[in-house]
Design a protein around this motif. Structure first.
Motif, PDB file in Angstrom:
ATOM      1  N   LEU A   1       0.836  -1.208   0.000  1.00 15.25           N
ATOM      2  CA  LEU A   1       0.000   0.000   0.000  1.00 15.25           C
ATOM      3  C   LEU A   1       0.867   1.252   0.000  1.00 15.25           C
ATOM      4  N   THR A   2       1.928   1.229   0.800  1.00 11.76           N
ATOM      5  CA  THR A   2       2.808   2.402   0.869  1.00 11.76           C
ATOM      6  C   THR A   2       3.443   2.656  -0.500  1.00 11.76           C
ATOM      7  N   GLU A   3       3.935   1.600  -1.114  1.00  8.90           N
ATOM      8  CA  GLU A   3       4.566   1.741  -2.428  1.00  8.90           C
ATOM      9  C   GLU A   3       3.536   2.188  -3.484  1.00  8.90           C
ATOM     10  N   ALA A   4       2.345   1.590  -3.429  1.00  8.39           N
ATOM     11  CA  ALA A   4       1.313   1.938  -4.422  1.00  8.39           C
ATOM     12  C   ALA A   4       0.942   3.413  -4.316  1.00  8.39           C
ATOM     13  N   LEU A   5       0.758   3.886  -3.088  1.00  4.03           N
ATOM     14  CA  LEU A   5       0.351   5.287  -2.917  1.00  4.03           C
ATOM     15  C   LEU A   5       1.482   6.241  -3.301  1.00  4.03           C
ATOM     16  N   LYS A   6       2.721   5.797  -3.102  1.00  2.00           N
ATOM     17  CA  LYS A   6       3.864   6.620  -3.533  1.00  2.00           C
ATOM     18  C   LYS A   6       3.848   6.729  -5.065  1.00  2.00           C
TER      19      LYS A   6
END
Ligand code: PMP
Ligand code: GLU
Length: 394
Positions: free
Chosen positions: A382-387
């Motif tokens: 999720l963190t990578e996707a939102l970045k």
């Protein structure tokens, strides 16, 4: 002459499943896609459920089950309805099916005649409208917006009812918005419904346990509503059993009998081993799956915080399920990296192509301003996707 039926020609392909298939395809071709399109818990099935399935195999549960499900499974579901929902459905008022999706299909097929109208507060779960069309009914979308937390009001409901209205179908907690109707809100809707004797409610409670506000209200418990409600539930979401394909309804006897009859002609009943496993799932104390709910809440907070850092994106605060449904309409009419974004289809496709993140267009859920992001994924993903999304939109 059409070689295929008019019925199939007027249906849309399931947008959630289509995006999941596209994600699989792109991944197989070597693209580093983060899939946030499918509403599917990323947890393993709890061991006690797996053991019940294995036990079912050893005990040779290999013949056709009763069409509506094993008696002891329906007794277990009856106890679950009493324990969790204060609802008194006898085992023969329960029909177990191949996923809640089939439960919903049984209902539209047994309840609708050509031209009957079905109110769908929009945004609604993607398959409702096509399940109504399969049964020759008319989906009537009633739009809601982010300001009302995507919930329909009694006045809106009243205004949408005609002498052809047969059903209203909604989910709480809601897929795709995460909104949860309080008991007071359901009482307001019930007051309107009870004025119309031929109007029935399909209450899709499959996200019942994935609720961050704590209280789940079932509309069938409101005085007068029991005879007017079909309560839908299943084990896909709370127990991470999506592929096991078990859903069920509790309904007035005449509706349960009709669903049993149609299922007897279409599938003969749900998979026997998955039914044995479901006994263990529904009888387990609710807190046996709390670790998943806690994880979903942490992820919701993470996703909301990260989306909050992206200018132009508006969200409500989902109180359940595992989706956020941000309004991305401020990007419509803009050109990003040479690509013109006209609508939520373009926006979702842009994220797939430029950010390598799969989401689902809001259009499939009856809302043209939004996209759906499933946060049933790890915090790292999720963190990578939102970045990636932030970068693609900056
Ligand atoms: N209703 C809603 C609101 C859902 O999100 C889903 C997800 N698949 C279903 C019904 C169907 O669930 P299943 O067929 O996996 O039981
Ligand atoms: N309900 C899930 C979703 O909305 C699974 C996909 C489906 O059943 O269509 O993504």
């Amino acid at each position: 002459m059409n070689l295929l039926s008019n019925r199939i020609n007027k249906l849309a392909t399931s947008a959630t499943l289509a995006m999941a298939a596209k994600t699989r395809e792109l991944k197989a071709a070597g693209r580093d896609i983060i899939g946030l399109s499918l509403g599917e818990p990323d947890f393993n099935v709890p061991d006690f459920i797996k053991e019940a399935a294995i036990e079912g195999i050893h005990q040779n549960y290999s013949s056709y089950s009763p069409v509506n499900g094993y008696q002891d499974l329906r007794e277990a579901i009856s106890l679950k309805f009493k324990r969790d929902n204060h609802l008194d459905y006898k085992p023969n008022q329960i029909v177990v099916s191949t996923g809640a999706k089939q439960s919903l299909a049984n209902i539209t097929l047994v309840m609708l005649n050509p031209g009957d109208e079905v109110i769908l507060p929009a945004p609604y779960w993607v398959s409702y409208s096509d399940l109504v069309k399969i049964a020759d009914g008319e989906p009537i979308e009633v739009p809601t917006n982010i300001e009302s937390d995507f919930k329909i009001t009694p006045d809106q409901l009243e205004a949408a009812i005609t002498d052809k209205t047969k059903l209203i179908i909604f989910s709480s907690p809601c897929n795709p918005t995460g909104s949860v109707y309080s008991r007071a809100e359901l009482e307001g809707l019930a007051k309107v419904i009870l004025k119309h004797p031929n109007l029935f409610v399909v209450s899709d409670e499959i996200y019942e346990h994935i609720n961050f506000v704590g209280t789940h209200a079932s509309i069938a418990t409101i005085p007068g509503m029991y005879e007017r409600t079909i309560t839908v539930n299943g084990v896909s979401k709370a127990f991470a059993m999506t592929g096991w394909r078990i859903g069920y309804i509790g309904a007035p006897q005449w509706i349960a009998d009709a669903c049993n009859k149609i299922q007897g002609q279409i599938t003969s009943g749900a998979n026997s081993i998955a039914q044995r496993a479901t006994i263990a799932a529904v009888l387990a104390p609710v807190n046996s799956v709390k670790y998943m709910v806690d994880a979903f809440k942490t992820r919701r907070d993470l996703v909301l915080a990260l989306l909050g850092e992206i200018p132009g994106i508006k969200t409500n605060v989902p109180e359940g399920a595992f989706y956020v449904f941000p309004d991305v309409s401020s990007f419509f009419g803009k050109t990003l990296r040479g690509k013109k974004i006209e609508n939520s289809d373009d926006f979702s496709m842009y994220l797939l192509e430029e950010a390598n993140v799969a989401t689902v267009t809001g259009d499939a859920f009856g809302s043209k301003d939004c996209i759906r992001i499933s946060y049933a994924a790890s915090t790292e993903e999720l963190t990578e996707a939102l970045k990636r999304i932030r970068e693609a939109l900056s």
